[in-house]
Write a protein that holds these residues in place. Structure first.
Motif, short mmCIF file in Angstrom:
data_model
loop_
_atom_site.label_atom_id
_atom_site.label_comp_id
_atom_site.label_asym_id
_atom_site.label_seq_id
_atom_site.Cartn_x
_atom_site.Cartn_y
_atom_site.Cartn_z
N SER A 156 -0.19 5.41 6.41
CA SER A 156 -0.65 4.84 7.68
C SER A 156 -1.89 3.97 7.49
CB SER A 156 -0.92 5.95 8.69
OG SER A 156 -2.01 6.74 8.27
N LEU A 157 -2.54 4.06 6.34
CA LEU A 157 -3.70 3.22 6.06
C LEU A 157 -3.31 1.80 5.63
CD1 LEU A 157 -5.88 5.80 4.08
CD2 LEU A 157 -6.10 5.12 6.48
N LEU A 158 -2.04 1.60 5.34
CA LEU A 158 -1.57 0.28 4.92
C LEU A 158 -1.42 -0.66 6.10
CD1 LEU A 158 1.19 1.47 2.45
CD2 LEU A 158 -1.05 0.56 1.85
N SER A 159 -1.37 -1.95 5.82
CA SER A 159 -1.16 -2.94 6.88
C SER A 159 0.24 -2.77 7.46
CB SER A 159 -1.34 -4.35 6.33
OG SER A 159 -0.26 -4.67 5.46
N GLU A 160 0.44 -3.34 8.62
CA GLU A 160 1.75 -3.25 9.28
C GLU A 160 2.82 -3.91 8.41
OE1 GLU A 160 3.76 -4.85 13.37
OE2 GLU A 160 1.70 -4.12 13.48
N TYR A 161 2.48 -5.01 7.78
CA TYR A 161 3.43 -5.70 6.90
C TYR A 161 3.85 -4.82 5.73
CZ TYR A 161 5.30 -9.02 3.55
OH TYR A 161 6.11 -9.65 2.64
N SER B 224 6.14 -2.09 6.89
CA SER B 224 7.50 -2.56 7.17
C SER B 224 8.28 -2.78 5.87
CB SER B 224 7.48 -3.83 8.01
OG SER B 224 6.98 -4.92 7.27
N GLN B 225 7.59 -3.22 4.82
CA GLN B 225 8.25 -3.37 3.53
C GLN B 225 8.64 -2.01 2.95
OE1 GLN B 225 5.62 -5.78 1.05
NE2 GLN B 225 7.18 -7.38 1.13
N LEU B 226 7.79 -1.02 3.15
CA LEU B 226 8.10 0.31 2.64
C LEU B 226 9.30 0.92 3.34
CD1 LEU B 226 4.56 1.87 2.16
CD2 LEU B 226 6.18 1.21 0.39
N VAL B 227 9.50 0.58 4.60
CA VAL B 227 10.67 1.08 5.32
C VAL B 227 11.94 0.56 4.65
CG1 VAL B 227 11.93 0.94 7.50
CG2 VAL B 227 9.49 1.40 7.51
N GLN B 228 11.93 -0.72 4.26
CA GLN B 228 13.09 -1.32 3.59
C GLN B 228 13.19 -0.85 2.15
OE1 GLN B 228 12.39 -5.49 3.97
NE2 GLN B 228 12.92 -5.53 6.14
N GLY B 229 12.06 -0.57 1.53
CA GLY B 229 12.03 -0.18 0.13
C GLY B 229 11.68 -1.37 -0.74
N ILE B 230 10.75 -1.19 -1.64
CA ILE B 230 10.32 -2.24 -2.54
C ILE B 230 10.92 -1.96 -3.91
CG2 ILE B 230 8.32 -3.31 -3.65
CD1 ILE B 230 7.17 -1.95 -0.73
N SER B 231 11.76 -2.88 -4.39
CA SER B 231 12.45 -2.71 -5.66
C SER B 231 11.63 -3.27 -6.80
CB SER B 231 13.80 -3.42 -5.62
OG SER B 231 14.59 -2.91 -4.58
N LEU B 232 11.50 -2.48 -7.85
CA LEU B 232 10.76 -2.89 -9.05
C LEU B 232 11.59 -2.53 -10.27
CD1 LEU B 232 7.47 -1.35 -7.73
CD2 LEU B 232 7.93 -3.78 -7.89
N ASP C 141 -2.21 -2.49 -6.72
CA ASP C 141 -2.50 -3.55 -5.74
C ASP C 141 -2.49 -3.02 -4.32
OD1 ASP C 141 -2.75 -5.40 -7.75
OD2 ASP C 141 -0.79 -6.30 -7.44
N ILE C 142 -1.55 -2.17 -4.02
CA ILE C 142 -1.41 -1.72 -2.63
C ILE C 142 -2.46 -0.67 -2.26
CG2 ILE C 142 0.25 0.18 -2.93
CD1 ILE C 142 1.76 -1.05 -0.54
N ILE C 143 -2.89 0.13 -3.21
CA ILE C 143 -3.83 1.20 -2.91
C ILE C 143 -5.27 0.69 -2.88
CG2 ILE C 143 -4.79 3.35 -3.83
CD1 ILE C 143 -1.95 4.06 -4.72
N THR C 144 -5.59 -0.31 -3.67
CA THR C 144 -6.98 -0.79 -3.70
C THR C 144 -7.21 -1.95 -2.76
OG1 THR C 144 -6.48 -2.23 -5.57
CG2 THR C 144 -7.44 -0.06 -6.03
#
Length: 109
Positions: free
Chosen positions: A78-83, A86-94, A106-109
């Motif tokens: 919940s500390l992340l930006s709305e964008y 929304s990406q996490l809902v779809q899933g980020i592929s790596l 990158d996302i945590i800092t």
């Protein structure tokens, strides 16, 4: 004289019509080849090694299509930006663990 004009008009219109038909067929063939090539390319895409999604309010790292997280990052999503959420809902592929580590840093800092 009038018959000659009619004849040339008909011949000209037939030539123009034939040119249009040939160009249309060429474009259709080109489109079909491109589409078939695109389908082959989609089939060759590698499946993602890691997928990052929200899991119980935290960041879950999943392997492939698994529904059970391989790793849970203790970070409140919940500390992340709305964008980002929304990406996490779809899933980020790596594809690699290095990409995964870089993304998480990158996302945590």
């Amino acid at each position: 004289m009038f018959d000659r004009k009619v004849f040339y008009t008909l011949v000209s219109s037939a030539v123009v019509s034939g040119f249009i038909v040939i160009c249309t067929l060429g474009q259709t063939l080109h489109y079909q080849k491109s589409e078939a090539k695109g389908e082959r390319m989609v089939k060759k895409l590698p499946e993602a090694e890691y997928v990052v999604r929200e899991y119980d309010g935290k960041l879950g790292v999943f392997r492939g299509n698994s529904n059970t997280p391989y790793r849970v990052v203790e970070y409140d999503a919940s500390l992340l930006s709305e964008y980002d959420r929304s990406q996490l809902v779809q899933g980020i592929s790596l594809e690699t663990e290095a990409e995964l580590d870089t993304y998480l840093e990158d996302i945590i800092t």
